[in-house]
Design a protein around this motif. Structure first.
Motif, PDB file in Angstrom:
ATOM      1  N   ASP A   1     -19.548   4.216   3.438  1.00 43.74           N
ATOM      2  CA  ASP A   1     -18.519   5.251   3.338  1.00 43.74           C
ATOM      3  C   ASP A   1     -18.810   6.402   4.302  1.00 43.74           C
ATOM      4  O   ASP A   1     -17.925   6.860   5.037  1.00 43.74           O
ATOM      5  CB  ASP A   1     -18.435   5.765   1.899  1.00 43.74           C
TER       6      ASP A   1
ATOM      7  N   THR B   1      -8.972  -7.234  -4.420  1.00 48.87           N
ATOM      8  CA  THR B   1      -9.321  -7.172  -2.992  1.00 48.87           C
ATOM      9  C   THR B   1     -10.575  -6.332  -2.789  1.00 48.87           C
ATOM     10  O   THR B   1     -11.491  -6.737  -2.078  1.00 48.87           O
ATOM     11  CB  THR B   1      -8.153  -6.580  -2.179  1.00 48.87           C
ATOM     12  N   GLN B   2     -10.618  -5.176  -3.417  1.00 51.74           N
ATOM     13  CA  GLN B   2     -11.792  -4.304  -3.286  1.00 51.74           C
ATOM     14  C   GLN B   2     -13.041  -4.985  -3.828  1.00 51.74           C
ATOM     15  O   GLN B   2     -14.110  -4.894  -3.224  1.00 51.74           O
ATOM     16  CB  GLN B   2     -11.552  -2.978  -4.015  1.00 51.74           C
TER      17      GLN B   2
ATOM     18  N   HIS C   1       0.833  -1.211   0.000  1.00 55.77           N
ATOM     19  CA  HIS C   1       0.000   0.000   0.000  1.00 55.77           C
ATOM     20  C   HIS C   1       0.866   1.259   0.000  1.00 55.77           C
ATOM     21  O   HIS C   1       0.568   2.230  -0.711  1.00 55.77           O
ATOM     22  CB  HIS C   1      -0.947   0.019   1.208  1.00 55.77           C
TER      23      HIS C   1
ATOM     24  N   TYR D   1     -16.108  -5.494  -1.337  1.00 59.43           N
ATOM     25  CA  TYR D   1     -17.263  -4.610  -1.503  1.00 59.43           C
ATOM     26  C   TYR D   1     -18.258  -5.076  -2.557  1.00 59.43           C
ATOM     27  O   TYR D   1     -19.312  -4.460  -2.730  1.00 59.43           O
ATOM     28  CB  TYR D   1     -16.787  -3.195  -1.844  1.00 59.43           C
TER      29      TYR D   1
ATOM     30  N   ILE E   1      -5.084  -4.785  -5.665  1.00 55.72           N
ATOM     31  CA  ILE E   1      -5.990  -3.877  -4.941  1.00 55.72           C
ATOM     32  C   ILE E   1      -7.400  -3.980  -5.525  1.00 55.72           C
ATOM     33  O   ILE E   1      -8.378  -4.078  -4.785  1.00 55.72           O
ATOM     34  CB  ILE E   1      -5.483  -2.418  -5.001  1.00 55.72           C
ATOM     35  N   ARG E   2      -7.521  -3.969  -6.861  1.00 53.60           N
ATOM     36  CA  ARG E   2      -8.841  -4.080  -7.498  1.00 53.60           C
ATOM     37  C   ARG E   2      -9.528  -5.385  -7.103  1.00 53.60           C
ATOM     38  O   ARG E   2     -10.719  -5.405  -6.803  1.00 53.60           O
ATOM     39  CB  ARG E   2      -8.712  -3.996  -9.020  1.00 53.60           C
TER      40      ARG E   2
END
Length: 154
Positions: free
Chosen positions: A132, A115-116, A39, A120, A112-113
Protein backbone atom coordinates in the motif's frame (compact mmCIF):
# COMPACT_ATOMS: atom_id res chain seq x y z
CA UNK A 1 23.60 -8.09 -6.21
CA UNK A 2 20.48 -8.94 -8.23
CA UNK A 3 19.71 -6.75 -11.22
CA UNK A 4 16.25 -5.21 -11.20
CA UNK A 5 14.46 -5.22 -14.55
CA UNK A 6 12.27 -2.10 -14.36
CA UNK A 7 10.74 -2.89 -17.74
CA UNK A 8 9.64 -6.27 -16.42
CA UNK A 9 8.13 -4.60 -13.34
CA UNK A 10 6.09 -2.28 -15.57
CA UNK A 11 4.92 -5.21 -17.71
CA UNK A 12 3.99 -7.16 -14.58
CA UNK A 13 1.96 -4.22 -13.25
CA UNK A 14 0.16 -4.06 -16.59
CA UNK A 15 -0.48 -7.82 -16.51
CA UNK A 16 -1.86 -7.59 -12.98
CA UNK A 17 -4.24 -4.86 -14.08
CA UNK A 18 -5.32 -6.74 -17.22
CA UNK A 19 -5.95 -9.99 -15.36
CA UNK A 20 -7.86 -8.22 -12.60
CA UNK A 21 -9.95 -6.41 -15.22
CA UNK A 22 -10.67 -9.70 -17.04
CA UNK A 23 -11.72 -11.39 -13.81
CA UNK A 24 -14.00 -8.49 -12.86
CA UNK A 25 -15.43 -8.22 -16.39
CA UNK A 26 -16.36 -11.90 -16.28
CA UNK A 27 -18.04 -11.53 -12.89
CA UNK A 28 -19.86 -8.28 -13.75
CA UNK A 29 -21.10 -9.67 -17.07
CA UNK A 30 -23.71 -11.67 -15.12
CA UNK A 31 -25.48 -8.32 -14.55
CA UNK A 32 -24.75 -6.88 -17.99
CA UNK A 33 -21.93 -4.67 -16.72
CA UNK A 34 -18.24 -4.24 -17.36
CA UNK A 35 -15.74 -4.01 -14.50
CA UNK A 36 -15.43 -0.24 -14.95
CA UNK A 37 -19.21 0.18 -14.91
CA UNK A 38 -19.49 -2.02 -11.81
CA UNK A 39 -16.84 -0.03 -9.90
CA UNK A 40 -18.46 3.26 -10.91
CA UNK A 41 -21.93 2.01 -9.96
CA UNK A 42 -20.63 0.81 -6.62
CA UNK A 43 -19.25 4.31 -5.93
CA UNK A 44 -22.61 5.87 -6.87
CA UNK A 45 -24.44 3.38 -4.64
CA UNK A 46 -22.20 4.33 -1.71
CA UNK A 47 -23.09 8.01 -2.28
CA UNK A 48 -26.70 7.55 -3.36
CA UNK A 49 -28.42 9.10 -0.35
CA UNK A 50 -26.96 12.55 -1.06
CA UNK A 51 -26.07 11.91 -4.69
CA UNK A 52 -22.73 12.47 -6.38
CA UNK A 53 -21.34 14.44 -9.29
CA UNK A 54 -19.32 13.48 -12.34
CA UNK A 55 -16.37 15.53 -11.04
CA UNK A 56 -16.34 13.62 -7.74
CA UNK A 57 -16.24 10.29 -9.56
CA UNK A 58 -13.52 11.62 -11.85
CA UNK A 59 -11.39 12.64 -8.87
CA UNK A 60 -11.91 9.26 -7.21
CA UNK A 61 -11.00 7.10 -10.21
CA UNK A 62 -8.96 9.37 -12.49
CA UNK A 63 -11.00 8.69 -15.64
CA UNK A 64 -11.13 11.37 -18.32
CA UNK A 65 -14.43 13.27 -18.50
CA UNK A 66 -15.14 11.74 -21.92
CA UNK A 67 -14.59 8.20 -20.64
CA UNK A 68 -16.63 8.81 -17.52
CA UNK A 69 -19.47 10.39 -19.51
CA UNK A 70 -19.60 7.26 -21.66
CA UNK A 71 -19.64 4.99 -18.59
CA UNK A 72 -22.44 7.03 -17.00
CA UNK A 73 -24.44 7.07 -20.24
CA UNK A 74 -24.28 3.26 -20.37
CA UNK A 75 -25.33 2.96 -16.72
CA UNK A 76 -28.28 5.31 -17.35
CA UNK A 77 -29.33 3.36 -20.46
CA UNK A 78 -29.23 0.11 -18.47
CA UNK A 79 -31.43 1.68 -15.78
CA UNK A 80 -28.83 1.60 -12.98
CA UNK A 81 -28.54 5.36 -12.38
CA UNK A 82 -30.59 8.51 -12.78
CA UNK A 83 -29.54 12.13 -13.03
CA UNK A 84 -31.26 15.17 -11.56
CA UNK A 85 -30.53 18.84 -12.12
CA UNK A 86 -28.59 20.47 -9.31
CA UNK A 87 -30.68 23.17 -7.63
CA UNK A 88 -27.67 25.48 -7.25
CA UNK A 89 -26.31 24.99 -10.81
CA UNK A 90 -28.47 23.85 -13.74
CA UNK A 91 -25.37 22.79 -15.68
CA UNK A 92 -24.49 20.13 -13.11
CA UNK A 93 -26.30 16.83 -12.66
CA UNK A 94 -26.54 14.92 -9.39
CA UNK A 95 -26.27 11.16 -9.90
CA UNK A 96 -28.28 8.65 -7.91
CA UNK A 97 -28.54 4.86 -7.99
CA UNK A 98 -31.88 3.43 -9.01
CA UNK A 99 -33.84 0.62 -7.38
CA UNK A 100 -32.43 -1.69 -10.07
CA UNK A 101 -28.90 -0.81 -8.90
CA UNK A 102 -29.82 -1.34 -5.26
CA UNK A 103 -31.02 -4.84 -6.16
CA UNK A 104 -27.52 -5.83 -7.31
CA UNK A 105 -25.56 -3.98 -4.59
CA UNK A 106 -24.91 -7.18 -2.61
CA UNK A 107 -23.71 -8.92 -5.79
CA UNK A 108 -21.27 -6.05 -6.47
CA UNK A 109 -19.98 -6.06 -2.90
CA UNK A 110 -19.48 -9.83 -2.89
CA UNK A 111 -17.71 -9.70 -6.27
CA UNK A 112 -15.32 -7.02 -4.99
CA UNK A 113 -14.66 -8.96 -1.75
CA UNK A 114 -13.94 -12.13 -3.72
CA UNK A 115 -11.63 -10.31 -6.12
CA UNK A 116 -9.75 -8.64 -3.27
CA UNK A 117 -9.44 -11.94 -1.44
CA UNK A 118 -7.96 -13.63 -4.47
CA UNK A 119 -5.60 -10.76 -5.25
CA UNK A 120 -4.36 -10.01 -1.77
CA UNK A 121 -4.95 -13.25 0.13
CA UNK A 122 -1.38 -14.41 -0.50
CA UNK A 123 0.10 -11.45 1.41
CA UNK A 124 0.72 -11.04 5.12
CA UNK A 125 -0.61 -7.92 6.85
CA UNK A 126 2.88 -6.36 6.91
CA UNK A 127 3.33 -7.11 3.20
CA UNK A 128 -0.01 -5.46 2.45
CA UNK A 129 1.00 -2.37 4.45
CA UNK A 130 4.28 -2.19 2.52
CA UNK A 131 2.52 -2.73 -0.83
CA UNK A 132 0.00 0.00 0.00
CA UNK A 133 2.78 2.45 0.93
CA UNK A 134 4.76 1.66 -2.22
CA UNK A 135 1.73 2.04 -4.49
CA UNK A 136 0.87 5.40 -2.94
CA UNK A 137 4.46 6.54 -3.35
CA UNK A 138 4.46 5.47 -7.00
CA UNK A 139 1.14 7.22 -7.68
CA UNK A 140 2.35 10.40 -6.00
CA UNK A 141 5.51 10.39 -8.10
CA UNK A 142 3.57 9.75 -11.31
CA UNK A 143 1.11 12.51 -10.43
CA UNK A 144 3.97 14.99 -10.06
CA UNK A 145 5.42 13.89 -13.41
CA UNK A 146 2.06 14.28 -15.17
CA UNK A 147 1.54 17.76 -13.70
CA UNK A 148 5.04 18.80 -14.77
CA UNK A 149 4.41 17.51 -18.29
CA UNK A 150 1.08 19.34 -18.51
CA UNK A 151 2.65 22.56 -17.21
CA UNK A 152 5.43 22.35 -19.81
CA UNK A 153 2.78 22.27 -22.58
CA UNK A 154 1.41 25.67 -21.48
Amino acid sequence: MTEIDLGCMIRNNRRIFIQMEQYCNNAAAAKGLTAVQAHTLRYILHHSKQGTFLTEIQQEFGYSKATLSHILKNLREKGYIRAECCSSDDRRKILFATEKAEQIENFLEETIRTTQGRMYGCFSKSELITLDQLQKKMLENLSILVKQKEASKL
